[in-house]
Design a protein around this motif. Structure first.
Motif, mmCIF file in Angstrom:
data_model
loop_
_atom_site.group_PDB
_atom_site.id
_atom_site.type_symbol
_atom_site.label_atom_id
_atom_site.label_comp_id
_atom_site.label_asym_id
_atom_site.label_seq_id
_atom_site.Cartn_x
_atom_site.Cartn_y
_atom_site.Cartn_z
ATOM 1 N N LEU A 1 29.329 37.411 46.027
ATOM 2 C CA LEU A 1 29.559 36.087 46.605
ATOM 3 C C LEU A 1 30.867 35.496 46.086
ATOM 4 O O LEU A 1 31.679 34.968 46.848
ATOM 5 C CB LEU A 1 28.393 35.153 46.279
ATOM 6 C CG LEU A 1 28.587 33.706 46.709
ATOM 7 C CD1 LEU A 1 28.610 33.594 48.217
ATOM 8 C CD2 LEU A 1 27.524 32.825 46.109
ATOM 9 N N LYS A 2 31.095 35.615 44.794
ATOM 10 C CA LYS A 2 32.336 35.086 44.210
ATOM 11 C C LYS A 2 33.553 35.814 44.774
ATOM 12 O O LYS A 2 34.581 35.192 45.055
ATOM 13 C CB LYS A 2 32.283 35.206 42.690
ATOM 14 C CG LYS A 2 33.399 34.460 41.997
ATOM 15 C CD LYS A 2 33.192 34.465 40.503
ATOM 16 C CE LYS A 2 34.311 33.747 39.793
ATOM 17 N NZ LYS A 2 34.162 33.795 38.348
ATOM 18 N N LEU B 1 37.528 30.571 41.311
ATOM 19 C CA LEU B 1 37.776 31.642 42.271
ATOM 20 C C LEU B 1 39.146 32.256 42.015
ATOM 21 O O LEU B 1 40.173 31.703 42.369
ATOM 22 C CB LEU B 1 37.719 31.109 43.708
ATOM 23 C CG LEU B 1 36.420 30.428 44.107
ATOM 24 C CD1 LEU B 1 36.497 29.992 45.554
ATOM 25 C CD2 LEU B 1 35.228 31.336 43.883
ATOM 26 N N ASN B 2 39.155 33.377 41.401
ATOM 27 C CA ASN B 2 40.384 34.107 41.182
ATOM 28 C C ASN B 2 40.021 35.503 40.705
ATOM 29 O O ASN B 2 38.916 35.724 40.220
ATOM 30 C CB ASN B 2 41.284 33.404 40.160
ATOM 31 C CG ASN B 2 42.749 33.643 40.431
ATOM 32 O OD1 ASN B 2 43.120 34.586 41.104
ATOM 33 N ND2 ASN B 2 43.585 32.771 39.907
ATOM 34 N N LEU B 3 40.917 36.409 40.869
ATOM 35 C CA LEU B 3 40.727 37.762 40.377
ATOM 36 C C LEU B 3 41.871 38.102 39.444
ATOM 37 O O LEU B 3 43.029 37.820 39.750
ATOM 38 C CB LEU B 3 40.732 38.770 41.533
ATOM 39 C CG LEU B 3 39.601 38.674 42.542
ATOM 40 C CD1 LEU B 3 39.834 39.668 43.660
ATOM 41 C CD2 LEU B 3 38.267 38.930 41.888
ATOM 42 N N ASP B 4 41.539 38.697 38.317
ATOM 43 C CA ASP B 4 42.565 39.157 37.399
ATOM 44 C C ASP B 4 42.964 40.554 37.853
ATOM 45 O O ASP B 4 42.156 41.479 37.815
ATOM 46 C CB ASP B 4 42.021 39.178 35.966
ATOM 47 C CG ASP B 4 43.035 39.655 34.961
ATOM 48 O OD1 ASP B 4 44.215 39.847 35.338
ATOM 49 O OD2 ASP B 4 42.664 39.836 33.794
ATOM 50 N N LEU C 1 41.860 32.672 49.284
ATOM 51 C CA LEU C 1 43.178 33.273 49.442
ATOM 52 C C LEU C 1 43.669 33.102 50.883
ATOM 53 O O LEU C 1 44.812 32.695 51.115
ATOM 54 C CB LEU C 1 43.147 34.759 49.064
ATOM 55 C CG LEU C 1 44.429 35.534 49.334
ATOM 56 C CD1 LEU C 1 45.574 35.017 48.458
ATOM 57 C CD2 LEU C 1 44.210 37.019 49.118
ATOM 58 N N LEU C 2 42.816 33.403 51.837
ATOM 59 C CA LEU C 2 43.193 33.242 53.247
ATOM 60 C C LEU C 2 43.491 31.780 53.578
ATOM 61 O O LEU C 2 44.448 31.482 54.295
ATOM 62 C CB LEU C 2 42.090 33.784 54.155
ATOM 63 C CG LEU C 2 41.919 35.298 54.128
ATOM 64 C CD1 LEU C 2 40.698 35.703 54.944
ATOM 65 C CD2 LEU C 2 43.166 35.986 54.648
ATOM 66 N N ARG C 3 42.703 30.858 53.034
ATOM 67 C CA ARG C 3 42.939 29.440 53.279
ATOM 68 C C ARG C 3 44.309 29.033 52.759
ATOM 69 O O ARG C 3 45.070 28.345 53.437
ATOM 70 C CB ARG C 3 41.852 28.589 52.619
ATOM 71 C CG ARG C 3 41.969 27.093 52.947
ATOM 72 C CD ARG C 3 41.192 26.232 51.974
ATOM 73 N NE ARG C 3 41.736 26.258 50.631
ATOM 74 C CZ ARG C 3 42.831 25.578 50.245
ATOM 75 N NH1 ARG C 3 43.499 24.849 51.097
ATOM 76 N NH2 ARG C 3 43.247 25.658 49.001
ATOM 77 N N GLN C 4 44.655 29.491 51.567
ATOM 78 C CA GLN C 4 45.959 29.158 50.994
ATOM 79 C C GLN C 4 47.101 29.758 51.806
ATOM 80 O O GLN C 4 48.135 29.112 52.018
ATOM 81 C CB GLN C 4 46.041 29.622 49.541
ATOM 82 C CG GLN C 4 45.198 28.802 48.599
ATOM 83 C CD GLN C 4 45.351 29.248 47.154
ATOM 84 O OE1 GLN C 4 46.294 29.966 46.802
ATOM 85 N NE2 GLN C 4 44.431 28.823 46.312
ATOM 86 N N LEU C 5 46.931 30.992 52.276
ATOM 87 C CA LEU C 5 47.973 31.620 53.096
ATOM 88 C C LEU C 5 48.159 30.886 54.418
ATOM 89 O O LEU C 5 49.293 30.662 54.862
ATOM 90 C CB LEU C 5 47.630 33.096 53.342
ATOM 91 C CG LEU C 5 47.666 34.004 52.119
ATOM 92 C CD1 LEU C 5 47.137 35.393 52.469
ATOM 93 C CD2 LEU C 5 49.073 34.096 51.560
ATOM 94 N N PRO D 1 47.110 37.111 38.096
ATOM 95 C CA PRO D 1 46.000 36.603 38.908
ATOM 96 C C PRO D 1 46.302 36.706 40.399
ATOM 97 O O PRO D 1 47.472 36.662 40.808
ATOM 98 C CB PRO D 1 45.879 35.147 38.470
ATOM 99 C CG PRO D 1 47.234 34.785 37.969
ATOM 100 C CD PRO D 1 47.813 36.044 37.401
ATOM 101 N N LEU D 2 45.255 36.836 41.204
ATOM 102 C CA LEU D 2 45.413 36.933 42.655
ATOM 103 C C LEU D 2 45.914 35.615 43.231
ATOM 104 O O LEU D 2 46.851 35.587 44.009
ATOM 105 C CB LEU D 2 44.081 37.304 43.310
ATOM 106 C CG LEU D 2 44.061 37.340 44.837
ATOM 107 C CD1 LEU D 2 44.953 38.473 45.345
ATOM 108 C CD2 LEU D 2 42.648 37.501 45.349
ATOM 109 N N LEU D 3 45.274 34.512 42.828
ATOM 110 C CA LEU D 3 45.643 33.196 43.342
ATOM 111 C C LEU D 3 46.618 32.525 42.390
ATOM 112 O O LEU D 3 46.455 32.630 41.172
ATOM 113 C CB LEU D 3 44.394 32.326 43.505
ATOM 114 C CG LEU D 3 43.311 32.856 44.425
ATOM 115 C CD1 LEU D 3 42.083 31.962 44.376
ATOM 116 C CD2 LEU D 3 43.814 32.978 45.841
ATOM 117 N N PRO D 4 47.606 31.822 42.932
ATOM 118 C CA PRO D 4 48.522 31.116 42.044
ATOM 119 C C PRO D 4 47.799 30.029 41.275
ATOM 120 O O PRO D 4 46.853 29.423 41.762
ATOM 121 C CB PRO D 4 49.569 30.518 42.986
ATOM 122 C CG PRO D 4 49.037 30.664 44.354
ATOM 123 C CD PRO D 4 47.907 31.628 44.333
#
Length: 119
Positions: free
Chosen positions: A44-45, A104-107, A53-57, A113-116
């Protein structure tokens, strides 16, 4: 085109622990924990992180279009309202499952990190 084996080899090399310095014990590589009790929450996470990520893009692309003057005033308002609604819906989903948007982020290891940060 590179073959799949070479690509997988590169990916595997990136997830291995960095070499130990002289005189230090070797450090373990970061590993994915596949715990039976937490696999649903982890999945889920992951899904929520990808949606964020898609929302930010999409938001960044929308800002580029607004800056370029590609949209009418009505389109800008509709886009802004839609992006705010998506942000709120995602925040509600996170809260429902005990997360915040900052959780919500991935290392990605050496890539960072995936998200800024700060978004």
């Amino acid at each position: 085109m590179r073959n799949v084996g070479a690509t997988l080899s590169d990916a595997f090399r990136l997830v291995q622990a960095p070499p130990a310095r002289a005189g230090e014990p070797p450090r373990p590589a970061r590993r994915i924990r596949a715990d039976r009790e937490s696999v649903e929450e982890d999945l889920l996470k992951l899904v929520l992180t990808l949606v964020e990520l898609l929302r930010q893009l999409i938001e960044r692309q929308a800002l580029r279009r607004v800056d370029a003057g590609d949209l009418s005033d009505d389109q800008e308002e509709e886009l802004g309202a839609t992006l705010m609604a998506l942000h709120d819906a995602l925040a509600d989903l996170c809260a429902e499952h005990g997360y915040t948007l900052e959780d919500l982020n991935l290392d990605l290891g050496p890539l960072g990190p995936l998200l800024p940060r700060g978004d």
